[in-house]
Write a protein that holds these residues in place. Structure first.
Motif, mmCIF file in Angstrom:
data_model
loop_
_atom_site.group_PDB
_atom_site.id
_atom_site.type_symbol
_atom_site.label_atom_id
_atom_site.label_comp_id
_atom_site.label_asym_id
_atom_site.label_seq_id
_atom_site.Cartn_x
_atom_site.Cartn_y
_atom_site.Cartn_z
ATOM 1 N N LEU A 143 57.350 35.128 56.832
ATOM 2 C CA LEU A 143 56.414 34.381 57.672
ATOM 3 C C LEU A 143 56.296 35.015 59.058
ATOM 4 O O LEU A 143 55.216 35.046 59.648
ATOM 5 C CB LEU A 143 56.855 32.923 57.796
ATOM 6 C CG LEU A 143 56.707 32.078 56.535
ATOM 7 C CD1 LEU A 143 57.351 30.715 56.730
ATOM 8 C CD2 LEU A 143 55.234 31.912 56.165
ATOM 9 N N SER A 144 57.396 35.528 59.582
ATOM 10 C CA SER A 144 57.362 36.218 60.875
ATOM 11 C C SER A 144 56.493 37.465 60.794
ATOM 12 O O SER A 144 55.713 37.753 61.706
ATOM 13 C CB SER A 144 58.785 36.598 61.313
ATOM 14 O OG SER A 144 59.564 35.459 61.552
ATOM 15 N N HIS A 145 56.617 38.197 59.695
ATOM 16 C CA HIS A 145 55.797 39.385 59.504
ATOM 17 C C HIS A 145 54.318 39.030 59.401
ATOM 18 O O HIS A 145 53.456 39.722 59.956
ATOM 19 C CB HIS A 145 56.237 40.132 58.250
ATOM 20 C CG HIS A 145 57.552 40.826 58.400
ATOM 21 N ND1 HIS A 145 58.260 41.342 57.332
ATOM 22 C CD2 HIS A 145 58.312 41.104 59.492
ATOM 23 C CE1 HIS A 145 59.377 41.896 57.762
ATOM 24 N NE2 HIS A 145 59.435 41.755 59.069
ATOM 25 N N VAL A 146 54.028 37.938 58.691
ATOM 26 C CA VAL A 146 52.636 37.487 58.548
ATOM 27 C C VAL A 146 52.061 37.113 59.906
ATOM 28 O O VAL A 146 50.924 37.471 60.242
ATOM 29 C CB VAL A 146 52.546 36.284 57.588
ATOM 30 C CG1 VAL A 146 51.164 35.641 57.655
ATOM 31 C CG2 VAL A 146 52.848 36.722 56.167
ATOM 32 N N ALA A 147 52.846 36.390 60.717
ATOM 33 C CA ALA A 147 52.391 35.987 62.048
ATOM 34 C C ALA A 147 52.165 37.203 62.936
ATOM 35 O O ALA A 147 51.176 37.272 63.688
ATOM 36 C CB ALA A 147 53.413 35.047 62.680
ATOM 37 N N GLU A 148 53.080 38.169 62.874
ATOM 38 C CA GLU A 148 52.944 39.386 63.671
ATOM 39 C C GLU A 148 51.690 40.156 63.274
ATOM 40 O O GLU A 148 50.939 40.636 64.129
ATOM 41 C CB GLU A 148 54.171 40.281 63.473
ATOM 42 C CG GLU A 148 54.088 41.609 64.231
ATOM 43 C CD GLU A 148 55.185 42.585 63.854
ATOM 44 O OE1 GLU A 148 55.333 43.590 64.572
ATOM 45 O OE2 GLU A 148 55.871 42.353 62.861
ATOM 46 N N LEU A 149 51.449 40.256 61.982
ATOM 47 C CA LEU A 149 50.281 40.987 61.496
ATOM 48 C C LEU A 149 48.989 40.308 61.926
ATOM 49 O O LEU A 149 48.005 40.978 62.268
ATOM 50 C CB LEU A 149 50.341 41.098 59.972
ATOM 51 C CG LEU A 149 49.347 42.042 59.311
ATOM 52 C CD1 LEU A 149 49.493 43.452 59.860
ATOM 53 C CD2 LEU A 149 49.533 42.030 57.799
ATOM 54 N N GLN A 150 48.987 38.982 61.931
ATOM 55 C CA GLN A 150 47.801 38.251 62.359
ATOM 56 C C GLN A 150 47.469 38.544 63.816
ATOM 57 O O GLN A 150 46.311 38.749 64.184
ATOM 58 C CB GLN A 150 48.002 36.742 62.156
ATOM 59 C CG GLN A 150 46.825 35.878 62.576
ATOM 60 C CD GLN A 150 45.553 36.200 61.826
ATOM 61 O OE1 GLN A 150 45.595 36.578 60.653
ATOM 62 N NE2 GLN A 150 44.411 36.064 62.493
ATOM 63 N N VAL A 151 48.507 38.584 64.659
ATOM 64 C CA VAL A 151 48.303 38.904 66.077
ATOM 65 C C VAL A 151 47.733 40.305 66.232
ATOM 66 O O VAL A 151 46.791 40.533 66.998
ATOM 67 C CB VAL A 151 49.629 38.776 66.856
ATOM 68 C CG1 VAL A 151 49.476 39.334 68.270
ATOM 69 C CG2 VAL A 151 50.076 37.316 66.921
ATOM 70 N N LEU A 152 48.291 41.255 65.493
ATOM 71 C CA LEU A 152 47.827 42.641 65.579
ATOM 72 C C LEU A 152 46.380 42.764 65.104
ATOM 73 O O LEU A 152 45.591 43.524 65.683
ATOM 74 C CB LEU A 152 48.727 43.554 64.765
ATOM 75 C CG LEU A 152 50.168 43.714 65.271
ATOM 76 C CD1 LEU A 152 50.965 44.626 64.335
ATOM 77 C CD2 LEU A 152 50.183 44.272 66.697
ATOM 78 N N ARG A 153 46.031 42.032 64.075
ATOM 79 C CA ARG A 153 44.652 42.063 63.582
ATOM 80 C C ARG A 153 43.684 41.513 64.621
ATOM 81 O O ARG A 153 42.586 42.035 64.795
ATOM 82 C CB ARG A 153 44.540 41.262 62.286
ATOM 83 C CG ARG A 153 45.108 41.993 61.073
ATOM 84 C CD ARG A 153 45.123 41.101 59.855
ATOM 85 N NE ARG A 153 45.583 41.821 58.669
ATOM 86 C CZ ARG A 153 46.015 41.239 57.556
ATOM 87 N NH1 ARG A 153 46.056 39.907 57.489
ATOM 88 N NH2 ARG A 153 46.403 41.958 56.527
ATOM 89 N N GLU A 154 44.108 40.450 65.282
ATOM 90 C CA GLU A 154 43.252 39.864 66.321
ATOM 91 C C GLU A 154 43.082 40.845 67.481
ATOM 92 O O GLU A 154 41.977 40.983 68.037
ATOM 93 C CB GLU A 154 43.849 38.546 66.812
ATOM 94 C CG GLU A 154 43.778 37.439 65.768
ATOM 95 C CD GLU A 154 44.518 36.188 66.191
ATOM 96 O OE1 GLU A 154 45.133 36.217 67.291
ATOM 97 O OE2 GLU A 154 44.484 35.194 65.452
#
Length: 222
Positions: A143-154
């Motif tokens: 879940l931490s990786h998913v959240a980090e990836l979402q931030v990077l995508r934004e």
């Protein structure tokens, strides 16, 4: 649908802050569901129990760290088929199989498909609890990786078209002059776009930018 959601204290420090992990249980034996529910709640996690796979699939997903304790033999969709379905839309959910009987092919299929454990009844409470702890830890990391990836995508989405082009070329190892040649712009302009891209992406160095690009799957063709 039979389900119960009991909130307890956090089971361990691996859980996300202020969020109690959830342990889902799918088993058609009511006595097993009740016993597992009591064990899970006593350990301090939330327990959501279901008699069938369909009931579980209809239950709203949660963003809390979680895992699934899944019986192989179920009256509707069996556990192995449910695992296959979850691999499509909930691949981050760790699965612990439990069964009253099991054979090598069944175990191999489950483990190859990503199950973290295959337990044959009867099994000790501590064996299951330790497996759940491991599963919740995996879920928390995922879940931490998913959240980090979402931030990077934004952040990447905030870049201009030219900044994206420059970033995609820079991370391949090209020098500013070479990037300028590829894009038909001056080296000074490349430096300006590169600097803005790094600031927007939160990269403190070229190495940071390369790592970010790798996480996003960015190449010069993106």
């Amino acid at each position: 649908m039979e389900w119960r959601n009991v909130v307890g204290d956090k089971a361990d420090g691996n859980a996300m802050a202020d969020v109690t992990p959830i342990v889902y249980v799918v088993d058609d034996d009511v006595s097993v569901r009740e016993a597992l529910e009591a064990l899970i709640c006593e350990a301090g996690w939330q327990a959501c129990v279901f008699a069938t796979a369909r009931e579980f699939l209809s239950y709203p997903q949660s963003s809390a760290p979680s895992c699934l304790v899944l019986d192989v033999s179920l009256p509707d969709l069996n556990g192995l088929d449910l695992q296959q379905q979850l691999a499509i839309d909930r691949c981050e959910l760790p699965i612990i199989f439990i069964t009253g009987y099991g054979d090598v092919p069944m175990t191999v299929r489950a483990m190859k498909a990503g199950a973290i454990e295959f337990l044959t009844k009867p099994f000790g409470d501590e064996v299951l609890l330790n497996t759940i702890r491991n599963a919740i830890q995996r879920s928390s990391v995922a879940l931490s990786h998913v959240a980090e990836l979402q931030v990077l995508r934004e952040r990447h989405g905030s870049l201009s078209t030219r900044e994206r082009e420059v970033m995609a070329l820079v991370v391949t190892g090209l020098m500013n002059k070479q990037v300028g040649g590829e894009l038909g712009i001056s080296e000074i302009t490349v430096k300006a776009h590169r600097g803005r891209a790094m600031r927007k992406m939160g990269a403190r160095s070229l190495a940071d930018l390369v790592n970010i690009a790798a996480k996003l799957g960015i190449s010069s063709h993106n």
